[in-house]
Design a protein around this motif. Structure first.
Motif, mmCIF file in Angstrom:
data_model
loop_
_atom_site.group_PDB
_atom_site.id
_atom_site.type_symbol
_atom_site.label_atom_id
_atom_site.label_comp_id
_atom_site.label_asym_id
_atom_site.label_seq_id
_atom_site.Cartn_x
_atom_site.Cartn_y
_atom_site.Cartn_z
ATOM 1 N N UNK A 72 0.843 -1.202 0.000
ATOM 2 C CA UNK A 72 0.000 0.000 0.000
ATOM 3 C C UNK A 72 0.878 1.252 0.000
ATOM 4 N N UNK A 73 1.921 1.257 0.815
ATOM 5 C CA UNK A 73 2.840 2.396 0.873
ATOM 6 C C UNK A 73 3.549 2.568 -0.472
ATOM 7 N N UNK A 74 3.998 1.472 -1.071
ATOM 8 C CA UNK A 74 4.675 1.531 -2.364
ATOM 9 C C UNK A 74 3.733 2.031 -3.454
ATOM 10 N N UNK A 75 2.518 1.518 -3.476
ATOM 11 C CA UNK A 75 1.543 1.960 -4.472
ATOM 12 C C UNK A 75 1.196 3.434 -4.286
#
Length: 122
Positions: free
Chosen positions: A4-7
């Protein structure tokens, strides 16, 4: 959680992105009327100058289009008696934050050629 953080980071990076690229490299360029004889006798101090023209994007409405001719004029006019640029480069860059603000800029950079041209008064 890491996905989620990467996206989210990728999406934010895409929305806050900008772009810059070189449009042209030119040996001599001018917006002034100049003869080849004047160009041959023109001098340069070999110091690079920069001229810019920009337009803004407010929300999603552009306020105009930047002009390479205007940027070139602004660079040439930095020296008294300037008539042309030698070894010039033209760059275009932009950035846009969706629905907030953006800016498009054309930058011309080069060495001003100066001549002892006599101004014609009408």
């Amino acid at each position: 959680m890491k996905k989620i953080v990467l996206a989210s980071s990728v999406l934010v990076g895409m929305f806050l992105s900008g772009c810059s690229h070189r449009i042209a490299d030119l040996t001599y360029v001018s917006t002034k009327n100049i003869s080849q004889e004047e160009l041959a006798t023109a001098t340069s101090d070999n110091e690079r100058v920069k001229g810019e023209d920009s337009s803004h994007i407010i929300i999603f409405i552009p306020t105009g289009n930047p002009s390479a001719e205007e940027a070139l004029d602004r660079a040439i006019e930095q020296r008294k008696g300037g008539v042309a640029l030698k070894n010039a480069t033209i760059h275009s860059s932009w950035f846009y934050i969706p629905y907030i603000y953006g800016k498009t800029t054309i930058t011309v950079e080069g060495e001003v050629l100066v001549t002892l041209r006599k101004e014609v008064k009408y």
